[in-house]
Every structure is written in C-alpha cells, then in structure tokens.
Motif scaffolding. Sequence first.
Motif, PDB file in Angstrom:
ATOM      1  N   THR A 143       0.806  -1.220   0.000  1.00 53.36           N
ATOM      2  CA  THR A 143       0.000   0.000   0.000  1.00 53.36           C
ATOM      3  C   THR A 143       0.840   1.271   0.000  1.00 53.36           C
ATOM      4  N   ASP A 144       2.161   1.129  -0.206  1.00 48.41           N
ATOM      5  CA  ASP A 144       3.041   2.290  -0.291  1.00 48.41           C
ATOM      6  C   ASP A 144       3.991   2.076  -1.464  1.00 48.41           C
ATOM      7  N   TYR A 145       4.220   3.116  -2.240  1.00 46.80           N
ATOM      8  CA  TYR A 145       4.950   2.937  -3.502  1.00 46.80           C
ATOM      9  C   TYR A 145       6.401   2.527  -3.325  1.00 46.80           C
ATOM     10  N   THR A 147       7.564   0.607  -0.950  1.00 50.78           N
ATOM     11  CA  THR A 147       7.497  -0.821  -0.643  1.00 50.78           C
ATOM     12  C   THR A 147       7.341  -1.624  -1.922  1.00 50.78           C
ATOM     13  N   ASP A 164      -0.639   1.442  -4.628  1.00 52.89           N
ATOM     14  CA  ASP A 164      -1.180   2.730  -4.208  1.00 52.89           C
ATOM     15  C   ASP A 164      -1.065   3.729  -5.355  1.00 52.89           C
ATOM     16  N   SER A 183      -4.970   2.482  -2.396  1.00 57.94           N
ATOM     17  CA  SER A 183      -4.638   3.354  -1.273  1.00 57.94           C
ATOM     18  C   SER A 183      -3.792   4.518  -1.762  1.00 57.94           C
ATOM     19  N   HIS A 185      -0.196   6.037  -0.081  1.00 60.40           N
ATOM     20  CA  HIS A 185       0.785   5.983   1.004  1.00 60.40           C
ATOM     21  C   HIS A 185       0.278   5.168   2.189  1.00 60.40           C
ATOM     22  N   GLY A 186      -0.469   4.116   1.913  1.00 66.08           N
ATOM     23  CA  GLY A 186      -0.991   3.297   2.989  1.00 66.08           C
ATOM     24  C   GLY A 186      -2.216   3.874   3.665  1.00 66.08           C
ATOM     25  N   GLN A 187      -2.658   5.035   3.223  1.00 62.38           N
ATOM     26  CA  GLN A 187      -3.836   5.667   3.802  1.00 62.38           C
ATOM     27  C   GLN A 187      -5.036   5.492   2.877  1.00 62.38           C
ATOM     28  N   PRO A 205       3.213   0.519   5.276  1.00 61.61           N
ATOM     29  CA  PRO A 205       4.487   1.149   5.653  1.00 61.61           C
ATOM     30  C   PRO A 205       4.534   1.414   7.150  1.00 61.61           C
ATOM     31  N   SER A 207       4.775   4.080   8.672  1.00 62.21           N
ATOM     32  CA  SER A 207       3.979   5.254   9.041  1.00 62.21           C
ATOM     33  C   SER A 207       2.543   4.899   9.400  1.00 62.21           C
ATOM     34  N   ARG A 208       2.106   3.689   9.031  1.00 67.72           N
ATOM     35  CA  ARG A 208       0.727   3.269   9.310  1.00 67.72           C
ATOM     36  C   ARG A 208       0.669   2.225  10.426  1.00 67.72           C
TER      37      ARG A 208
END
Length: 443
Positions: A143-145, A147, A164, A183, A185-187, A205, A207-208
């Motif tokens: 869910t994060d680029y 990654t 994402d 998603s 950035h995982g959001q 990530p 951050s989540r």
Amino acid sequence: MKTKVMVGIIVGLLLLTLLTSPVTASSSANASDTANLSDSAVVSDSAAAPDFVATSDITLNILGNANGDRTIDMKDVEYTESIILGSGSQTEFADATGDSSIDMLDVTRIELINLGKAKELTLVDGAGRQVNVTLPVKNIIPTDYRTTETLLALGTGDMIVGVDRAFHERMAEFGLLDLPEVSMHGQSVDYEMVLTLEPDIVLLPLSRAENADDIARNLPNTAVVVMGLASQKSIDSDLTTMGFVLGKEKEANELLSWMQDYEELVKERTSDLTADEMPTFYYEYMSGSEEKWWVITPDDPSAGQVAEETGGLNIATGLAGTSIEVDPEWVIEKNPDFMFADLMKGFDSGPGKTEEDMENLLTEVLSDRPGFEKVNAVKNNNVYLVDRDIIGGPRWVIGHIYFAKSMHPELFEDIDPAEIHKEYLKKFHNLEVAGTWAYPLPE
C-alpha cells in the motif's frame, strides 16, 4: 527428567514423519537426514548448548528462528532442543508456535518450516505484531509505492495485484500500470477493492503502524503486515523476512549483498577521517512550502540515517525530532560547508529530467534566501539537490554514496553514483531509464 524429554523429542520426530507423509523419494531422504541430525543432538544432551546464536544486526523476524540468524534451518532445531534440555537460553523467536512455551511442538513446526512443508508462518512485523501468514503466498498488495519498488526488486511482479496511487504517479517507469489503486501511502485503503482482489498479504508502511489493527479488522482472512522496506534503518531485516515469506530468499540475499557492498565501501573510505576533516552540512526537507524551513536530523530513520557516516557532520545533530522547522537565521549562523536539498515531492527530478532542468531548479531553491550568499555552502558552490527515490528503499546506498562523494570527492574518484544507479535499475529491474536524480554530480 532428561529421559522424559528425550522420549518427547523422539515422539515429536515420529509425529513430524506422519505430518509430512506422503512425500517424494527426495523428500523422504531429506526427512531421514533431518531425523538423524535431531537424534544426534539429543544423544549429546549433556553437552553445552549449540554456540551459534546470531550477533548480526540482520534478523529473520519469524517465530521458529530460534538462533536469531537470517534463516530457519537445522541449527534452529538443535538450538530449540537445547532450550528444552535446559542447556540453551530462550530466545525471542524460539517459540515457533507462539503458545508461550518451548516444547516439542516448536521443534516439529521448525522441522516443517525447514522442509518446506509448513502451511503457515508467524512473523513479527515492524509494529511488533505477531501475524500469521498462510503459505504459499500467491497474491500481495503493497500500500506504499516505495514498498512496491523493493518487492519488484525481488522479482515479485507477478504476485502484486494492487498498488497505491503514488506508485502510478511517481514510479511509472517500473510498470504495473494496469493494476488497480487501493490506497495512497498506505492511507485511505479501499477495503472493498482489496477484498475483491483476495490478497494473501497486505503490506503497510511503518507510518501506518498505529492503524494496522484497525485495517486488519476491515480485512478478514488477510494477513495485514507492517514492514519498513523503505527505511534505511529497518530494510535489512524486513527484506530478509519478506524474502523468506515470499519464497524469494535467494533474491533477497542478492539485493542485501549488493547494498551492503556499497555501504561497506563508504565506511572503509571515510572511517579514518578525523572530526577536523569532516565538513558540516545542512540537510533540508523540501516540503514544497517556501515559507517553511525543515532540517533533517540524524534521528530520522530514513533520510537522516542515509546522510550519516558519509564523512560529514550534520548541523542538526542534537535537535529533538526527525525533521524540524527552523529559522533561516539559524542556518546562516551555523554556516554549513555543504547543503543538501531533499526533493521529497518527487516531481521535479528523476525520470525524464535533464541537468538543465535541475540547474534551473537549483537556482529556484536558492532564490529569495537573503543572507544565504554568506553561507560557506553557497559561496563555494556546494549546494546539492537529491531526489528522495535514491534515499529510500534499496536505493538508499546510492544516496549514501552521493553524500560521501560530494563532501570527499578525493576519496571516491573511481566511484560514480549515477552509474551505480544505472547498475541497480538494470540488475534488479531490467530497466534503462534516462533522468537526473541528483544535481550537480560530484566530480
């Protein structure tokens, strides 16, 4: 007591044989060899515990990795048996079944993992959560680029079923353009879309991390895993863990070796520098707002760590936090010898950008900064632009070398960061991409 334990071990090995049958002739031979090794460990129960507990910073974060090294093998079986017999100390991942006790069930599960017969693994993710993963893993959603880029470097392109939005916007050169966006950035995870795609693993990530349990509750029957595959501080162990889980151990080890070779090169060439030989530098986080000045500190687990141990002294050392808003007067007073601008936005540099584009951008960055003409970095033309893509993920070593060569060109005359970047893209992604990720290039 030891007699009872040995009986338990023998019973466990018999159970293992039953659990893994029927097997091929080759597998039967491997099982026989495994049993013999275990019997040997039991017979010598009076000996000291096996002396092979890992001391490396890289750890496979999976229950069953009893000796704390980079894989699960017969050494973990032997070490777990030594714990049961009382001659070995309990370690973080020795409890392979996660039931808070070390017994023959743990030995059996480790044996199954070692033989490739385990139906699931339990990993400890970047948030410290124990997550069960059903094997084999077929479909994954990062869910994060950043990654996603790391996973692609392992050759998992055919396993990724969703990405994402930022990946399509900022890393289109890596492909996967036809995959759905789930998603940003995982959001803002699109739970309905994720469930439709039926991934075995959804990767979040770091951050989540605080939201991982909430996201998991919305994705039943899916392993929701937090992994720091974009952060310099966590990428080594998390890459090792994901390589094992995805059946990409060889690829993960190859990528790790590539990163470590360049990291070691920088260390070797700068380790003898004295404090007097290290210039000071200011590392600015370019947030896109011209009214704010953000300095990146060494405590930042990604960018800040990339700039460390490159032969320079960060003027933000000692400040509390990872990126901090400061007054321009503070920078002028510190008078750094070098200035690095972190192009976090990612649209002004990278693929398709020429050196002329970057020169114009550098002029823009330095404009409207009264007083900066007095700063050593500006006076001596030691102001550099760095794209975040060569700071995060596996490419962090490229940024690492760029910092080192910019401040100590005499120590890296034979090293070209741009060529190393080309090497990475070709070796791990089979790509040749024109663009500019850093400017100016140190000579």
